[in-house]
Design an enzyme around this catalytic site. Structure first.
Site, PDB file in Angstrom:
ATOM      1  N   ARG A   1      -5.832 -18.156  -9.593  1.00  9.19           N
ATOM      2  CA  ARG A   1      -6.482 -17.561  -8.169  1.00  9.19           C
ATOM      3  C   ARG A   1      -7.751 -16.932  -8.808  1.00  9.19           C
ATOM      4  O   ARG A   1      -7.657 -16.212  -9.848  1.00  9.19           O
ATOM      5  CB  ARG A   1      -5.728 -16.607  -7.368  1.00  9.19           C
ATOM      6  CG  ARG A   1      -4.725 -17.731  -6.566  1.00  9.19           C
ATOM      7  CD  ARG A   1      -3.598 -16.766  -5.664  1.00  9.19           C
ATOM      8  NE  ARG A   1      -4.446 -16.438  -4.737  1.00  9.19           N
ATOM      9  CZ  ARG A   1      -3.973 -15.486  -3.616  1.00  9.19           C
ATOM     10  NH1 ARG A   1      -2.702 -15.128  -3.808  1.00  9.19           N
ATOM     11  NH2 ARG A   1      -4.603 -15.211  -2.648  1.00  9.19           N
TER      12      ARG A   1
ATOM     13  N   ARG B   1       0.704  -1.149   0.142  1.00  7.78           N
ATOM     14  CA  ARG B   1      -0.007   0.047  -0.039  1.00  7.78           C
ATOM     15  C   ARG B   1       0.974   1.130   0.031  1.00  7.78           C
ATOM     16  O   ARG B   1       0.564   2.115  -0.677  1.00  7.78           O
ATOM     17  CB  ARG B   1      -0.828  -0.061   1.289  1.00  7.78           C
ATOM     18  CG  ARG B   1      -1.897  -1.118   1.056  1.00  7.78           C
ATOM     19  CD  ARG B   1      -2.783  -1.347   2.360  1.00  7.78           C
ATOM     20  NE  ARG B   1      -3.778  -2.049   2.416  1.00  7.78           N
ATOM     21  CZ  ARG B   1      -3.855  -3.619   2.217  1.00  7.78           C
ATOM     22  NH1 ARG B   1      -2.692  -4.229   2.020  1.00  7.78           N
ATOM     23  NH2 ARG B   1      -5.030  -4.309   2.169  1.00  7.78           N
TER      24      ARG B   1
ATOM     25  N   ASP C   1      -3.461 -15.526   7.433  1.00 10.95           N
ATOM     26  CA  ASP C   1      -2.372 -15.911   6.938  1.00 10.95           C
ATOM     27  C   ASP C   1      -1.499 -17.071   7.832  1.00 10.95           C
ATOM     28  O   ASP C   1      -0.541 -17.675   7.383  1.00 10.95           O
ATOM     29  CB  ASP C   1      -1.460 -15.133   6.537  1.00 10.95           C
ATOM     30  CG  ASP C   1      -1.992 -14.084   5.100  1.00 10.95           C
ATOM     31  OD1 ASP C   1      -2.814 -14.928   4.409  1.00 10.95           O
ATOM     32  OD2 ASP C   1      -1.917 -13.082   5.140  1.00 10.95           O
TER      33      ASP C   1
HETATM   34  C1  S3P Z   1      -4.200  -9.025   2.188  1.00 13.52           C
HETATM   35  C2  S3P Z   1      -5.440  -9.655   2.668  1.00 13.52           C
HETATM   36  C3  S3P Z   1      -5.596 -10.959   2.823  1.00 13.52           C
HETATM   37  C4  S3P Z   1      -4.323 -11.723   3.177  1.00 13.52           C
HETATM   38  C5  S3P Z   1      -3.317 -11.318   2.219  1.00 13.52           C
HETATM   39  C6  S3P Z   1      -2.774  -9.849   2.374  1.00 13.52           C
HETATM   40  C7  S3P Z   1      -3.930  -7.699   2.447  1.00 13.52           C
HETATM   41  O1  S3P Z   1      -6.287 -11.345   1.826  1.00 13.52           O
HETATM   42  O2  S3P Z   1      -4.511 -13.164   2.820  1.00 13.52           O
HETATM   43  O3  S3P Z   1      -1.996 -12.116   2.610  1.00 13.52           O
HETATM   44  O4  S3P Z   1      -2.939  -6.976   2.159  1.00 13.52           O
HETATM   45  O5  S3P Z   1      -5.047  -7.061   2.219  1.00 13.52           O
HETATM   46  P1  S3P Z   1      -7.772 -11.380   1.639  1.00 13.52           P
HETATM   47  O6  S3P Z   1      -8.126  -9.952   1.885  1.00 13.52           O
HETATM   48  O7  S3P Z   1      -8.154 -12.206   0.204  1.00 13.52           O
HETATM   49  O8  S3P Z   1      -8.376 -12.172   2.805  1.00 13.52           O
END
Ligand code: S3P
Length: 445
Positions: free
Chosen positions: A131, A36, A328
């Site tokens: 995915r 981000r 995670d």
């Molecule tokens: C993340 C959100 C999660 C996480 C990923 C990082 C993020 O995924 O599993 O490693 O930075 O917004 P999801 O939003 O699909 O659950």
């Protein structure tokens, strides 16, 4: 070059510890915050200085993509300087954007590209190309963007951003910070307010950091979830970011300390954002000696130093409502559960099926292949604690860094070594992981 094309397998074996793990370490910067920081800095006016950025492959893909879209970046001595282009100011990339192994990079960028009036094509490695992307492209198409992907909307994906984007009002069907963020980011270049309702609270780094860069963001609680809104077409202004340590990376040495007899390990400077700390709560409930000291606020995020002292763990029920705050961490929690006394039931793990691998199946296979009794019932993972699991198995990591690192932790407590088919993907999120674990006393070959 595409990651999977020049990838040679790097097998490893992890061996039972003959002495406790001990030491005080820092882990690399938070992956979510690092992606981000680069993206928002690229959309801001002026120069942002980022310290502590995770320089893992996933984040470097985001850096390369933002450069291809016109943001200027330099790196000197671990400090990144990003000169942004302003909201709506990115330019059409000359070539395909390759997001490697990173779902976060791909999905958040889809949000940004959805409201930039040009054409782009996005791809990724074999894992990312499998995915689901419709979870972002379906809502983003409502803004006026068009997406053409492969069967099931999968990458490679052709994106035509909207010229005069409509703001979205969207209720998330799955608890996903990536989807929430993609919609909010599209809203930056749409007129009026974009609103996202999440039925369960997910990590809020996007909301926090957009505010930090000067956007108008509101967040209201609703039931177990929240409604996040952003006002479109703000002037994002460069704002320095200091990235805290990644709790999802800290999880590996801390769980290792919880299970290897006599261990005591501290990880310093870890983000304590409450949408990320479910694992720490769970370890405490299981009986691990986990303490947090030196709590402070750094760069707008709560951080602290976490110490785990090994103790006898017991199996517990981990409620579904906790899943977004530790999504995670389940593979490594399952390793802790396998050396606990009794049964651990982890509920609400449906989203694990769409991570870098089908993590529900990959976690179960990692454990059963090493003598641990495991069941999957719907979205629940049930692990029967063994004390000392047999080990001796070969773990298939399926291009998934977290399965590889969890298998290393498992091998530190099994009777026979655990072999891992490929450790290469560990560098997507945790460069230096093997060396850090060896420094604490682990034997990894
Ligand atoms: C993340 C959100 C999660 C996480 C990923 C990082 C993020 O995924 O599993 O490693 O930075 O917004 P999801 O939003 O699909 O659950």
């Amino acid at each position: 070059m595409r990651a999977d094309m020049d990838h040679t397998l790097r097998p490893l074996s992890a061996h039972r510890c003959t002495a406790p793990l001990s030491g005080s370490v820092a882990v690399p910067g938070d992956k979510s915050i690092s992606h981000r920081a680069l993206m928002f800095a690229g959309l801001a006016v002026g120069e942002t200085v980022i310290t502590g950025l995770l320089e893992g492959e996933d984040v470097l893909r985001t850096a390369a993509a933002m450069r291809a879209l016109g943001a200027e970046m330099t790196r000197e001595g671990g400090v990144w300087r990003v000169a942004g282009r302003g909201i709506g100011g990115l330019r059409e990339p000359d070539d395909v954007l390759d997001m490697g192994n990173s779902g976060t990079a791909a999905r958040l960028l889809c949000g940004i590209l959805a409201t930039h009036d040009f054409h782009s094509v996005m791809t990724g490695d074999a894992s990312l190309r499998r995915r689901p992307m419709r979870r972002v492209t379906d809502p983003l198409a409502q803004s006026g963007a068009s997406f053409v992907g492969r069967e099931g909307g999968r990458l490679p994906l052709s994106i035509r951003g909207a010229r005069d984007a409509m703001p979205l009002d969207y209720v998330l069907p799955v608890p996903s910070a990536q989807v929430k963020s993609a919609v909010l980011l599209a809203g930056l270049n749409a007129r009026g307010w974009t609103r996202v309702e999440e039925p369960e609270a997910t990590r809020d780094h996007t909301e926090r950091m957009l505010r930090h860069f000067g956007a108008e963001v509101t967040v209201e609680p609703k039931g177990r979830g929240r409604i996040a809104s952003v006002r479109g077409q703000p002037e994002l202004v460069a704002a320095d970011v200091s990235v805290p340590g990644d709790p999802s990376s800290a999880a590996f040495p801390l769980v290792a300390a919880a299970v290897v007899p006599g261990s005591r390990v501290t990880v310093r400077g870890v983000s304590l954002n409450e949408a990320r700390t479910g694992l720490f709560t769970t370890l405490q409930e299981m009986g691990a000696g986990l303490t947090i000291e030196n709590r402070r606020v750094e760069g707008g995020e709560d951080v602290g130093d976490i110490t785990v002292v090994q103790g006898e763990l017991r199996g517990i029920d981990v409620p579904a409502g906790r899943a977004p705050s530790m999504i995670d961490e389940y593979p490594v929690l399952a390793v802790a559960a396998s050396s606990a006394r009794g049964v651990t039931r982890m509920h609400g793990l449906g989203e694990l099926r769409v991570k870098e691998s089908d993590r529900l199946v990959a976690t179960a296979a990692m454990l059963t292949g090493n003598g641990v009794k495991v069941e999957i019932e719907g979205d629940t993972l049930i692990v029967h604690g063994q004390g000392t699991p047999a080990g001796g198995g070969l773990v298939a990591t399926h291009m998934d860094h977290r399965i590889a690192m969890s298998a290393v932790v498992l091998g530190l407590v099994t009777a026979a070594p655990v072999r891992i088919d490929d450790s290469g993907f560990i560098s997507t999120s945790f460069p230096g992981f093997i060396e850090l674990m060896q420094g604490l006393g682990a034997t990894i070959r």
